[in-house]
Design a protein around this motif. Structure first.
Motif, PDB file in Angstrom:
ATOM      1  N   GLN A 165       0.831  -1.208   0.000  1.00  0.00           N
ATOM      2  CA  GLN A 165       0.000   0.000   0.000  1.00  0.00           C
ATOM      3  C   GLN A 165       0.862   1.254   0.000  1.00  0.00           C
ATOM      4  O   GLN A 165       0.533   2.247  -0.675  1.00  0.00           O
ATOM      5  CB  GLN A 165      -0.938   0.002   1.209  1.00  0.00           C
ATOM      6  CG  GLN A 165      -1.978   1.117   1.169  1.00  0.00           C
ATOM      7  CD  GLN A 165      -2.866   1.025  -0.063  1.00  0.00           C
ATOM      8  OE1 GLN A 165      -3.471  -0.005  -0.328  1.00  0.00           O
ATOM      9  NE2 GLN A 165      -2.946   2.115  -0.824  1.00  0.00           N
ATOM     10  N   PHE A 166       1.982   1.216   0.722  1.00  0.00           N
ATOM     11  CA  PHE A 166       2.903   2.354   0.724  1.00  0.00           C
ATOM     12  C   PHE A 166       3.415   2.617  -0.693  1.00  0.00           C
ATOM     13  O   PHE A 166       3.455   3.769  -1.143  1.00  0.00           O
ATOM     14  CB  PHE A 166       4.082   2.096   1.667  1.00  0.00           C
ATOM     15  CG  PHE A 166       5.101   3.199   1.665  1.00  0.00           C
ATOM     16  CD1 PHE A 166       4.988   4.276   2.529  1.00  0.00           C
ATOM     17  CD2 PHE A 166       6.184   3.176   0.784  1.00  0.00           C
ATOM     18  CE1 PHE A 166       5.921   5.310   2.521  1.00  0.00           C
ATOM     19  CE2 PHE A 166       7.120   4.198   0.765  1.00  0.00           C
ATOM     20  CZ  PHE A 166       6.989   5.272   1.637  1.00  0.00           C
ATOM     21  N   THR A 167       3.813   1.545  -1.385  1.00  0.00           N
ATOM     22  CA  THR A 167       4.329   1.703  -2.748  1.00  0.00           C
ATOM     23  C   THR A 167       3.252   2.250  -3.680  1.00  0.00           C
ATOM     24  O   THR A 167       3.529   3.100  -4.535  1.00  0.00           O
ATOM     25  CB  THR A 167       4.864   0.364  -3.278  1.00  0.00           C
ATOM     26  OG1 THR A 167       5.975  -0.050  -2.475  1.00  0.00           O
ATOM     27  CG2 THR A 167       5.328   0.490  -4.715  1.00  0.00           C
ATOM     28  N   ILE A 168       2.028   1.754  -3.549  1.00  0.00           N
ATOM     29  CA  ILE A 168       0.923   2.258  -4.378  1.00  0.00           C
ATOM     30  C   ILE A 168       0.771   3.766  -4.178  1.00  0.00           C
ATOM     31  O   ILE A 168       0.714   4.538  -5.147  1.00  0.00           O
ATOM     32  CB  ILE A 168      -0.386   1.532  -4.043  1.00  0.00           C
ATOM     33  CG1 ILE A 168      -0.315   0.063  -4.478  1.00  0.00           C
ATOM     34  CG2 ILE A 168      -1.581   2.228  -4.714  1.00  0.00           C
ATOM     35  CD1 ILE A 168      -1.480  -0.774  -3.992  1.00  0.00           C
ATOM     36  N   ASP A 169       0.716   4.173  -2.917  1.00  0.00           N
ATOM     37  CA  ASP A 169       0.533   5.600  -2.627  1.00  0.00           C
ATOM     38  C   ASP A 169       1.730   6.417  -3.089  1.00  0.00           C
ATOM     39  O   ASP A 169       1.575   7.526  -3.621  1.00  0.00           O
ATOM     40  CB  ASP A 169       0.330   5.799  -1.116  1.00  0.00           C
ATOM     41  CG  ASP A 169      -0.934   5.145  -0.595  1.00  0.00           C
ATOM     42  OD1 ASP A 169      -1.855   4.911  -1.403  1.00  0.00           O
ATOM     43  OD2 ASP A 169      -1.001   4.856   0.616  1.00  0.00           O
ATOM     44  N   TYR A 170       2.914   5.870  -2.936  1.00  0.00           N
ATOM     45  CA  TYR A 170       4.145   6.570  -3.313  1.00  0.00           C
ATOM     46  C   TYR A 170       4.238   6.743  -4.828  1.00  0.00           C
ATOM     47  O   TYR A 170       4.501   7.847  -5.322  1.00  0.00           O
ATOM     48  CB  TYR A 170       5.348   5.789  -2.782  1.00  0.00           C
ATOM     49  CG  TYR A 170       6.683   6.419  -3.113  1.00  0.00           C
ATOM     50  CD1 TYR A 170       7.151   7.523  -2.407  1.00  0.00           C
ATOM     51  CD2 TYR A 170       7.493   5.894  -4.118  1.00  0.00           C
ATOM     52  CE1 TYR A 170       8.379   8.107  -2.707  1.00  0.00           C
ATOM     53  CE2 TYR A 170       8.716   6.459  -4.426  1.00  0.00           C
ATOM     54  CZ  TYR A 170       9.152   7.565  -3.707  1.00  0.00           C
ATOM     55  OH  TYR A 170      10.377   8.126  -4.013  1.00  0.00           O
ATOM     56  N   MET A 171       4.019   5.662  -5.583  1.00  0.00           N
ATOM     57  CA  MET A 171       4.172   5.740  -7.030  1.00  0.00           C
ATOM     58  C   MET A 171       3.059   6.569  -7.674  1.00  0.00           C
ATOM     59  O   MET A 171       3.278   7.188  -8.724  1.00  0.00           O
ATOM     60  CB  MET A 171       4.192   4.326  -7.635  1.00  0.00           C
ATOM     61  CG  MET A 171       5.400   3.485  -7.256  1.00  0.00           C
ATOM     62  SD  MET A 171       7.001   4.281  -7.604  1.00  0.00           S
ATOM     63  CE  MET A 171       6.905   4.493  -9.375  1.00  0.00           C
ATOM     64  N   ARG A 172       1.887   6.610  -7.063  1.00  0.00           N
ATOM     65  CA  ARG A 172       0.798   7.402  -7.621  1.00  0.00           C
ATOM     66  C   ARG A 172       1.184   8.885  -7.714  1.00  0.00           C
ATOM     67  O   ARG A 172       0.679   9.611  -8.576  1.00  0.00           O
ATOM     68  CB  ARG A 172      -0.452   7.266  -6.743  1.00  0.00           C
ATOM     69  CG  ARG A 172      -1.171   5.928  -6.865  1.00  0.00           C
ATOM     70  CD  ARG A 172      -1.861   5.776  -8.205  1.00  0.00           C
ATOM     71  NE  ARG A 172      -2.701   4.573  -8.248  1.00  0.00           N
ATOM     72  CZ  ARG A 172      -3.066   3.977  -9.368  1.00  0.00           C
ATOM     73  NH1 ARG A 172      -2.682   4.469 -10.527  1.00  0.00           N
ATOM     74  NH2 ARG A 172      -3.817   2.896  -9.330  1.00  0.00           N
ATOM     75  N   LYS A 173       2.076   9.331  -6.826  1.00  0.00           N
ATOM     76  CA  LYS A 173       2.480  10.730  -6.841  1.00  0.00           C
ATOM     77  C   LYS A 173       3.218  11.097  -8.135  1.00  0.00           C
ATOM     78  O   LYS A 173       3.273  12.280  -8.495  1.00  0.00           O
ATOM     79  CB  LYS A 173       3.371  11.028  -5.636  1.00  0.00           C
ATOM     80  CG  LYS A 173       2.674  10.897  -4.290  1.00  0.00           C
ATOM     81  CD  LYS A 173       3.555  11.372  -3.166  1.00  0.00           C
ATOM     82  CE  LYS A 173       4.836  10.541  -3.038  1.00  0.00           C
ATOM     83  NZ  LYS A 173       5.661  10.973  -1.886  1.00  0.00           N
ATOM     84  N   PHE A 174       3.791  10.107  -8.802  1.00  0.00           N
ATOM     85  CA  PHE A 174       4.555  10.371 -10.024  1.00  0.00           C
ATOM     86  C   PHE A 174       3.738  10.131 -11.295  1.00  0.00           C
ATOM     87  O   PHE A 174       4.259  10.296 -12.403  1.00  0.00           O
ATOM     88  CB  PHE A 174       5.781   9.443 -10.070  1.00  0.00           C
ATOM     89  CG  PHE A 174       6.725   9.614  -8.898  1.00  0.00           C
ATOM     90  CD1 PHE A 174       7.364  10.820  -8.667  1.00  0.00           C
ATOM     91  CD2 PHE A 174       6.960   8.562  -8.039  1.00  0.00           C
ATOM     92  CE1 PHE A 174       8.235  10.973  -7.604  1.00  0.00           C
ATOM     93  CE2 PHE A 174       7.830   8.699  -6.961  1.00  0.00           C
ATOM     94  CZ  PHE A 174       8.459   9.911  -6.732  1.00  0.00           C
ATOM     95  N   MET A 175       2.501   9.733 -11.133  1.00  0.00           N
ATOM     96  CA  MET A 175       1.682   9.377 -12.297  1.00  0.00           C
ATOM     97  C   MET A 175       0.658  10.476 -12.580  1.00  0.00           C
ATOM     98  O   MET A 175      -0.105  10.861 -11.699  1.00  0.00           O
ATOM     99  CB  MET A 175       0.996   8.028 -12.042  1.00  0.00           C
ATOM    100  CG  MET A 175       1.992   6.904 -11.796  1.00  0.00           C
ATOM    101  SD  MET A 175       1.220   5.317 -11.386  1.00  0.00           S
ATOM    102  CE  MET A 175       0.420   4.933 -12.946  1.00  0.00           C
ATOM    103  N   PHE A 176       0.652  10.957 -13.814  1.00  0.00           N
ATOM    104  CA  PHE A 176      -0.194  12.080 -14.181  1.00  0.00           C
ATOM    105  C   PHE A 176      -1.138  11.689 -15.332  1.00  0.00           C
ATOM    106  O   PHE A 176      -0.812  10.844 -16.123  1.00  0.00           O
ATOM    107  CB  PHE A 176       0.654  13.276 -14.597  1.00  0.00           C
ATOM    108  CG  PHE A 176       1.722  13.626 -13.595  1.00  0.00           C
ATOM    109  CD1 PHE A 176       1.382  14.244 -12.404  1.00  0.00           C
ATOM    110  CD2 PHE A 176       3.035  13.308 -13.842  1.00  0.00           C
ATOM    111  CE1 PHE A 176       2.371  14.559 -11.478  1.00  0.00           C
ATOM    112  CE2 PHE A 176       4.030  13.630 -12.922  1.00  0.00           C
ATOM    113  CZ  PHE A 176       3.693  14.249 -11.744  1.00  0.00           C
TER     114      PHE A 176
END
Length: 260
Positions: free
Chosen positions: A249-260
């Motif tokens: 879940q941490f990775t999901i939330d973290y990587m979403r920040k870089f996806m536009f």
């Protein structure tokens, strides 16, 4: 880009991914896996995909011998064909594999056999809408670096790369340079953390809790026009069970920040 995860090839995986807001699954039918059991599960997988809207973005096969001193290993070639057929049935756009190295042969002979193997896969997969990519993991595979890519991918313009920054880091290579120079050939990307201490691999924690410069890596992916999948790969011996779930879940939330 889309965010997904490597998971077990079973219907429940689609529902779990859907609950996490993920868009695809990746299946790894590696050495020792029961291909027949996987193939028999395809109708249930297809139904679960249709029910949840979660796609299959990659089917891969790691660790097997694909060439020998005598040439291509026909049994493994046929296994690859069967998995490509399955990818087509599941509307999965990628089949990922590597090619082992035969020490008794020259690098030239190994590269020639690898080209022949990949060419057969490309010719088989392309009409079915399945593209072929070589993984950059060193597990029974030598097509994982710029020398091999220059020769083999240079000869096969249709051949892609499945890229994972951690493999380059652990091999002492520059994953940012490889991404800049070869990003246009990336077909699928693994998201896995990596930590190196005193020159040694320590652990593969969740992405964002490691030493990879994920922001710069993502900027390079955008810069090279990558639009494929980002596949989370839980790979740690520490981050298991409840801690592992929190790490995903941490990775999901973290990587979403870089996806536009």
């Amino acid at each position: 880009m889309k965010l997904g995860i490597i998971a077990s090839p079973e219907a429940a995986s689609f529902h779990q991914a859907h609950a996490k807001g993920l868009e695809f699954l990746e299946f790894c039918i590696n050495i020792g896996s029961d291909i027949d059991a996987f193939l028999s599960s395809v109708p249930a997988l297809k139904q679960a995909s249709e029910q949840t809207g979660v796609q299959v973005a990659s089917i891969g096969r790691w660790g097997t011998d694909r060439i020998s001193k005598e040439g291509i290993v026909e049994e493994e070639l046929q296994a690859s064909f069967r998995l490509i057929d399955t990818a087509a049935e599941l509307e999965c756009p990628n089949f990922v594999c590597g090619v082992n190295y035969i020490e008794e042969l020259s690098y030239y002979d190994n590269a020639t056999l690898a080209i022949e193997y990949f060419r057969k896969l490309i010719e088989y997969g392309t009409p079915k809408g399945v593209q072929i990519a070589a993984y950059n993991c060193h597990w029974n595979n030598f097509v994982d670096n710029e020398l091999a890519w220059t020769i083999i991918h240079g000869h096969l313009p249709e051949l892609g790369i499945k890229f994972d920054p951690s493999h380059s880091r652990y091999a002492g290579r520059d994953y940012l340079k490889e991404s800049r120079d070869w990003g246009s050939r990336f077909r699928h990307v693994h998201i896995k953390g990596s930590v190196i201490i005193d020159g040694q691999r320590f652990d593969d924690p969740p992405a964002g809790l490691d030493q990879t410069d994920w922001g710069t890596f993502m900027a390079i992916l955008y810069g090279t026009g990558y639009s494929g999948g980002l596949s989370i790969e839980p790979h740690s011996h520490v981050w298991n069970g409840e801690l592992g779930d929190k790490g995903v879940q941490f990775t999901i939330d973290y990587m979403r920040k870089f996806m536009f």
